[in-house]
Write a protein that holds these residues in place. Structure first.
Motif, mmCIF file in Angstrom:
data_model
loop_
_atom_site.group_PDB
_atom_site.id
_atom_site.type_symbol
_atom_site.label_atom_id
_atom_site.label_comp_id
_atom_site.label_asym_id
_atom_site.label_seq_id
_atom_site.Cartn_x
_atom_site.Cartn_y
_atom_site.Cartn_z
ATOM 1 N N PHE A 72 0.853 -1.195 0.000
ATOM 2 C CA PHE A 72 0.000 0.000 0.000
ATOM 3 C C PHE A 72 0.887 1.244 0.000
ATOM 4 O O PHE A 72 1.727 1.402 0.896
ATOM 5 N N ASP A 73 0.692 2.119 -0.959
ATOM 6 C CA ASP A 73 1.441 3.374 -1.038
ATOM 7 C C ASP A 73 0.632 4.525 -0.422
ATOM 8 O O ASP A 73 -0.600 4.474 -0.371
ATOM 9 N N ASP A 74 1.364 5.560 -0.006
ATOM 10 C CA ASP A 74 0.808 6.895 0.283
ATOM 11 C C ASP A 74 0.209 7.081 1.673
ATOM 12 O O ASP A 74 -0.288 8.157 1.981
ATOM 13 N N GLY A 75 0.199 6.043 2.517
ATOM 14 C CA GLY A 75 -0.324 6.211 3.856
ATOM 15 C C GLY A 75 0.776 6.693 4.794
ATOM 16 O O GLY A 75 1.875 7.034 4.338
ATOM 17 N N ASN A 123 9.589 2.814 2.977
ATOM 18 C CA ASN A 123 9.821 4.247 2.746
ATOM 19 C C ASN A 123 9.223 4.685 1.404
ATOM 20 O O ASN A 123 9.435 4.036 0.376
ATOM 21 N N HIS A 124 8.469 5.794 1.419
ATOM 22 C CA HIS A 124 7.877 6.322 0.179
ATOM 23 C C HIS A 124 8.183 7.824 0.050
ATOM 24 O O HIS A 124 7.375 8.572 -0.471
ATOM 25 N N ALA A 125 9.357 8.234 0.570
ATOM 26 C CA ALA A 125 9.832 9.627 0.557
ATOM 27 C C ALA A 125 9.025 10.495 1.530
ATOM 28 O O ALA A 125 7.931 10.124 1.950
ATOM 29 N N PRO A 165 8.258 8.080 -5.150
ATOM 30 C CA PRO A 165 6.926 8.609 -5.460
ATOM 31 C C PRO A 165 6.602 8.468 -6.948
ATOM 32 O O PRO A 165 7.454 8.732 -7.802
ATOM 33 N N ILE A 166 5.379 8.055 -7.224
ATOM 34 C CA ILE A 166 4.848 7.860 -8.582
ATOM 35 C C ILE A 166 5.648 6.785 -9.340
ATOM 36 O O ILE A 166 5.451 6.596 -10.537
ATOM 37 N N GLY A 167 6.554 6.108 -8.658
ATOM 38 C CA GLY A 167 7.348 5.061 -9.313
ATOM 39 C C GLY A 167 8.362 5.600 -10.302
ATOM 40 O O GLY A 167 8.891 4.847 -11.119
HETATM 41 ZN ZN LIG Z 1 2.757 7.431 -3.950
#
Ligand SMILES: [Zn+2]
Length: 266
Positions: A72-75, A123-125, A165-167
């Motif tokens: 899951f991304d963005d949380g 980590n997703h920045a 982010p955004i891959g």
């Molecule tokens: Zn994202």
């Protein structure tokens, strides 16, 4: 040496040959064509991590078992994360959460809840800025390092995986990730879980690219909580029917290493 570096070296060789040998042996269109191919491949490499253009990105594990990693991304998001955690707990499966550092800093209790439930934090920045791919190496490193620090403070464990982010990626993303001790991760199946997405269609899209070792990518906070809960229920039921077991990304990767040492076919 990355594929981008090899492409750059090949372009340089063509330009040198053109400069030294002259037009008679190397016509003008050759360096122009080489430059166009180099730029086109680099542009595709920015958008598609699975091309491994700027460095090694983990987009699928060579698992010999029917196991997949749900990510899951963005949380974390106060509205979305609890519904996801409840659905996963009901099905007794573990997943991986690629957290945005600023959101984790705003909701440390949610980060703690994710970790206590046995899921993997990644980590997703920090800012999830749409122009992250244009940041300097130093700023990228701060984005990744600040996020790792926030997650470590909230759950006591430093993350090992990064999804940009955004891959999107470039050589700087790989340099900064390596400096922060993070392995770059992409996905092999994405949900396209836009706010208006229908759960059945989202699951069907994911299941089309289902393979042993697949990395499935969904978002925390894009779908309304009720729709996300329904999507996860349908997805987890479908995975069970097809004989797939969802596991954390680190567990999926360890299975790949075991498979290599056992010399099983990929
Ligand atoms: Zn994202």
């Amino acid at each position: 040496m990355s594929r981008f570096n090899i492409s750059t070296a090949a372009l340089a060789a063509v330009l040198i040959a053109w400069a030294l040998m002259g037009q008679a042996l190397v016509p003008n269109w050759v360096p122009i064509a080489a430059l166009v191919v180099h730029v086109a491949l680099a542009a595709l490499g920015v958008a598609f991590l699975e091309m491994q253009w700027f460095g090694p990105a983990l987009c699928r594990c060579r698992s010999i078992a029917k196991e997949v990693a749900i990510t899951f991304d963005d949380g974390p998001t106060p509205a979305g994360t609890p519904a996801i955690l409840d659905a996963l707990e009901q099905a007794r499966v573990h997943a991986t959460f690629f957290c945005v550092g600023s959101r984790a800093a705003a909701s440390p209790e949610l980060v703690g809840r994710i970790a206590r439930a046995g899921h993997l934090l990644a980590n997703h920045a920090y800012s999830h800025h749409p122009l992250t791919n244009f940041f300097s190496d130093a700023r990228l490193f701060r984005e990744f390092e600040d996020t790792s620090r926030v997650l470590e403070q909230a759950c006591g464990e430093r993350p090992s995986f990064l999804r940009p982010p955004i891959g999107l990626s470039n050589p700087g993303v790989f340099r900064a990730a390596a400096r922060a001790g993070l392995r770059v991760v992409g996905w092999s199946a994405r949900a396209m879980d836009t706010p208006s997405g229908r759960p059945e269609r989202i699951v069907a899209r994911l299941c089309r690219r289902l393979r042993p070792g697949a990395i499935l990518m969904l978002h925390d906070g894009k779908l309304p909580p009720g729709a996300m809960a329904t999507t996860l229920r349908i997805l987890l039921d479908r995975l069970r029917e097809l004989g797939y077991q969802p596991v954390r990304l680190d567990a999926l990767l360890s299975r790949e290493k075991q498979g290599k040492t056992m010399r099983h076919p990929a």
